[in-house]
Design a protein around this motif. Structure first.
Motif, PDB file in Angstrom:
ATOM      1  N   LEU A 179       0.825  -1.202   0.000  1.00 16.70           N
ATOM      2  CA  LEU A 179       0.000   0.000   0.000  1.00 16.70           C
ATOM      3  C   LEU A 179       0.859   1.253   0.000  1.00 16.70           C
ATOM      4  O   LEU A 179       0.627   2.190  -0.779  1.00 16.70           O
ATOM      5  N   THR A 180       1.878   1.263   0.845  1.00 16.11           N
ATOM      6  CA  THR A 180       2.734   2.454   0.947  1.00 16.11           C
ATOM      7  C   THR A 180       3.488   2.715  -0.341  1.00 16.11           C
ATOM      8  O   THR A 180       3.620   3.874  -0.761  1.00 16.11           O
ATOM      9  N   GLU A 181       3.980   1.666  -0.978  1.00 21.57           N
ATOM     10  CA  GLU A 181       4.697   1.853  -2.248  1.00 21.57           C
ATOM     11  C   GLU A 181       3.781   2.481  -3.289  1.00 21.57           C
ATOM     12  O   GLU A 181       4.197   3.349  -4.067  1.00 21.57           O
ATOM     13  N   ASN A 182       2.532   2.078  -3.304  1.00 21.39           N
ATOM     14  CA  ASN A 182       1.587   2.679  -4.256  1.00 21.39           C
ATOM     15  C   ASN A 182       1.271   4.123  -3.902  1.00 21.39           C
ATOM     16  O   ASN A 182       1.111   4.972  -4.792  1.00 21.39           O
ATOM     17  N   LEU A 183       1.199   4.430  -2.625  1.00 23.59           N
ATOM     18  CA  LEU A 183       0.951   5.810  -2.204  1.00 23.59           C
ATOM     19  C   LEU A 183       2.155   6.703  -2.508  1.00 23.59           C
ATOM     20  O   LEU A 183       1.996   7.901  -2.776  1.00 23.59           O
ATOM     21  N   ARG A 184       3.344   6.120  -2.493  1.00 28.90           N
ATOM     22  CA  ARG A 184       4.552   6.900  -2.821  1.00 28.90           C
ATOM     23  C   ARG A 184       4.550   7.357  -4.279  1.00 28.90           C
ATOM     24  O   ARG A 184       5.205   8.340  -4.620  1.00 28.90           O
ATOM     25  N   LEU A 185       3.820   6.657  -5.130  1.00 27.90           N
ATOM     26  CA  LEU A 185       3.705   7.103  -6.518  1.00 27.90           C
ATOM     27  C   LEU A 185       2.974   8.437  -6.591  1.00 27.90           C
ATOM     28  O   LEU A 185       3.203   9.245  -7.498  1.00 27.90           O
ATOM     29  N   PHE A 186       2.073   8.682  -5.637  1.00 31.62           N
ATOM     30  CA  PHE A 186       1.309   9.931  -5.605  1.00 31.62           C
ATOM     31  C   PHE A 186       2.091  11.060  -4.932  1.00 31.62           C
ATOM     32  O   PHE A 186       1.976  12.218  -5.324  1.00 31.62           O
ATOM     33  N   ASP A 187       2.856  10.706  -3.887  1.00 29.40           N
ATOM     34  CA  ASP A 187       3.668  11.715  -3.184  1.00 29.40           C
ATOM     35  C   ASP A 187       4.826  11.004  -2.490  1.00 29.40           C
ATOM     36  O   ASP A 187       4.677  10.483  -1.389  1.00 29.40           O
ATOM     37  N   PRO A 188       5.996  10.958  -3.122  1.00 33.63           N
ATOM     38  CA  PRO A 188       7.126  10.222  -2.544  1.00 33.63           C
ATOM     39  C   PRO A 188       7.654  10.827  -1.245  1.00 33.63           C
ATOM     40  O   PRO A 188       8.238  10.110  -0.432  1.00 33.63           O
ATOM     41  N   GLN A 189       7.456  12.117  -1.030  1.00 35.40           N
ATOM     42  CA  GLN A 189       7.969  12.762   0.170  1.00 35.40           C
ATOM     43  C   GLN A 189       7.026  12.634   1.368  1.00 35.40           C
ATOM     44  O   GLN A 189       7.464  12.681   2.518  1.00 35.40           O
ATOM     45  N   ASP A 190       5.745  12.479   1.101  1.00 40.77           N
ATOM     46  CA  ASP A 190       4.761  12.420   2.190  1.00 40.77           C
ATOM     47  C   ASP A 190       3.631  11.459   1.834  1.00 40.77           C
ATOM     48  O   ASP A 190       2.458  11.830   1.789  1.00 40.77           O
ATOM     49  N   PRO A 191       3.967  10.190   1.614  1.00 36.81           N
ATOM     50  CA  PRO A 191       2.939   9.242   1.147  1.00 36.81           C
ATOM     51  C   PRO A 191       1.840   8.974   2.166  1.00 36.81           C
ATOM     52  O   PRO A 191       0.709   8.665   1.801  1.00 36.81           O
ATOM     53  N   ILE A 192       2.153   9.127   3.448  1.00 38.69           N
ATOM     54  CA  ILE A 192       1.214   8.697   4.487  1.00 38.69           C
ATOM     55  C   ILE A 192       0.157   9.759   4.757  1.00 38.69           C
ATOM     56  O   ILE A 192      -0.782   9.531   5.519  1.00 38.69           O
ATOM     57  N   LYS A 193       0.248  10.900   4.095  1.00 40.19           N
ATOM     58  CA  LYS A 193      -0.859  11.858   4.210  1.00 40.19           C
ATOM     59  C   LYS A 193      -2.149  11.227   3.677  1.00 40.19           C
ATOM     60  O   LYS A 193      -3.252  11.594   4.101  1.00 40.19           O
ATOM     61  N   TYR A 194      -2.018  10.255   2.783  1.00 42.95           N
ATOM     62  CA  TYR A 194      -3.202   9.609   2.209  1.00 42.95           C
ATOM     63  C   TYR A 194      -3.915   8.701   3.208  1.00 42.95           C
ATOM     64  O   TYR A 194      -5.029   8.233   2.943  1.00 42.95           O
ATOM     65  N   ASP A 195      -3.290   8.454   4.356  1.00 44.55           N
ATOM     66  CA  ASP A 195      -3.980   7.751   5.427  1.00 44.55           C
ATOM     67  C   ASP A 195      -5.250   8.502   5.820  1.00 44.55           C
ATOM     68  O   ASP A 195      -6.292   7.894   6.098  1.00 44.55           O
ATOM     69  N   PHE A 196      -5.178   9.836   5.819  1.00 48.90           N
ATOM     70  CA  PHE A 196      -6.364  10.639   6.132  1.00 48.90           C
ATOM     71  C   PHE A 196      -7.501  10.340   5.151  1.00 48.90           C
ATOM     72  O   PHE A 196      -8.652  10.186   5.543  1.00 48.90           O
ATOM     73  N   ALA A 197      -7.159  10.284   3.863  1.00 50.61           N
ATOM     74  CA  ALA A 197      -8.180  10.062   2.838  1.00 50.61           C
ATOM     75  C   ALA A 197      -8.780   8.666   2.947  1.00 50.61           C
ATOM     76  O   ALA A 197     -10.009   8.499   2.965  1.00 50.61           O
ATOM     77  N   LEU A 198      -7.928   7.646   3.034  1.00 49.71           N
ATOM     78  CA  LEU A 198      -8.415   6.265   3.054  1.00 49.71           C
ATOM     79  C   LEU A 198      -9.208   5.982   4.323  1.00 49.71           C
ATOM     80  O   LEU A 198     -10.293   5.385   4.277  1.00 49.71           O
TER      81      LEU A 198
END
Length: 256
Positions: A228-247
């Motif tokens: 999951l994190t590797e896929n989120l890094r495609l959207f923002d490599p510097q701050d991928p875990i911000k997408y935790d808020f969205a999911l």
């Protein structure tokens, strides 16, 4: 990269990563404090106890704060043996006062020689280059390095070696490490970078991520969190875990 998905998730990050997210989430517990060590201690407890309904988790954490006289760091550093009686009888799910007393012992041991709990997550071979996997495995070894720790307490601190997603600890690391101006995450640790973080993979995040094709694995384990994190890094490599808020937000409010 699916740019439409990225745009959608970016908008949802903006929607959920805001101060009004705080009161109904366990992160409200460390937000009661300004002293760094209090934030760390109660952030750690709130993440470890993040099991079940959020309202119940928050209530149990507030009970724990009250049992430590409203000052966790001061209690941990300066308590006498008789003061520990106030902790007896604490229970949340399978976490009980035996576990709590060991946690207090570890914190007292650690803060005698370190100013921050961040050092506990830097028990790694090379501090200049390490992964969160190494950090979490090293942390568990260090956490249970005191003599005569209760074996039952080990189940409350996960690690990648157990193939766990380490949801609670990854959530705690997000709180301590992520840096932005939104006022939710604290960003008070600096040796670990936001780009290194692994997404906390709870039931809401996993379900929504699967619907978006961000997780393909059938199992839910450490590799799932990495995928999951590797896929989120495609959207923002510097701050991928911000997408935790969205999911997480999409899962909790029932949009998906």
């Amino acid at each position: 990269m699916d740019l439409s998905l990225k745009d959608f998730l970016d908008k949802k990050v903006e929607e959920f990563n805001r101060p009004d997210f705080i009161p109904h989430d366990p992160i409200s517990i460390p937000h009661q404090f300004s002293k760094k060590q209090d934030v760390e201690i109660m952030g750690f407890f709130a993440s470890i106890l993040a099991w079940g309904q959020r309202k119940t988790i928050i209530n149990k954490c507030n009970e724990l704060i009250a049992r430590m006289d409203g000052a966790p760091y001061d209690f941990i550093r300066n308590h006498r043996e008789q003061d520990l009686r106030s902790l007896l009888g604490f229970k949340h799910r399978t976490f009980n006062d035996t576990d709590l007393l060991y946690f207090i012992s570890f914190f007292q041991y650690h803060y005698r020689t370190h100013g921050s709990l961040e050092q506990a997550f830097l028990q790694v071979p090379n501090r200049q280059s390490f992964t969160i996997e190494e950090a979490l495995n090293g942390f568990k070894d260090y956490f249970f390095s005191l003599p005569d720790y209760p074996y039952r307490t080990r189940k409350h601190v996960s690690s990648p070696l157990q193939k766990s997603t380490c949801k609670r600890l990854n959530m705690f690391l997000r709180w301590m490490v992520r840096k932005d101006t939104k006022g939710v995450d604290f960003g008070i640790w600096h040796a670990i970078q936001p780009s290194q973080l692994i997404c906390p993979c709870d039931v809401h995040v996993e379900r929504v991520a699967r619907k978006f094709g961000l997780i393909q694995s059938d199992k839910v384990n450490w590799k799932t969190a990495l995928e999951l994190t590797e896929n989120l890094r495609l959207f923002d490599p510097q701050d991928p875990i911000k997408y935790d808020f969205a999911l997480f937000g999409l899962g909790v409010v029932g949009e998906l």
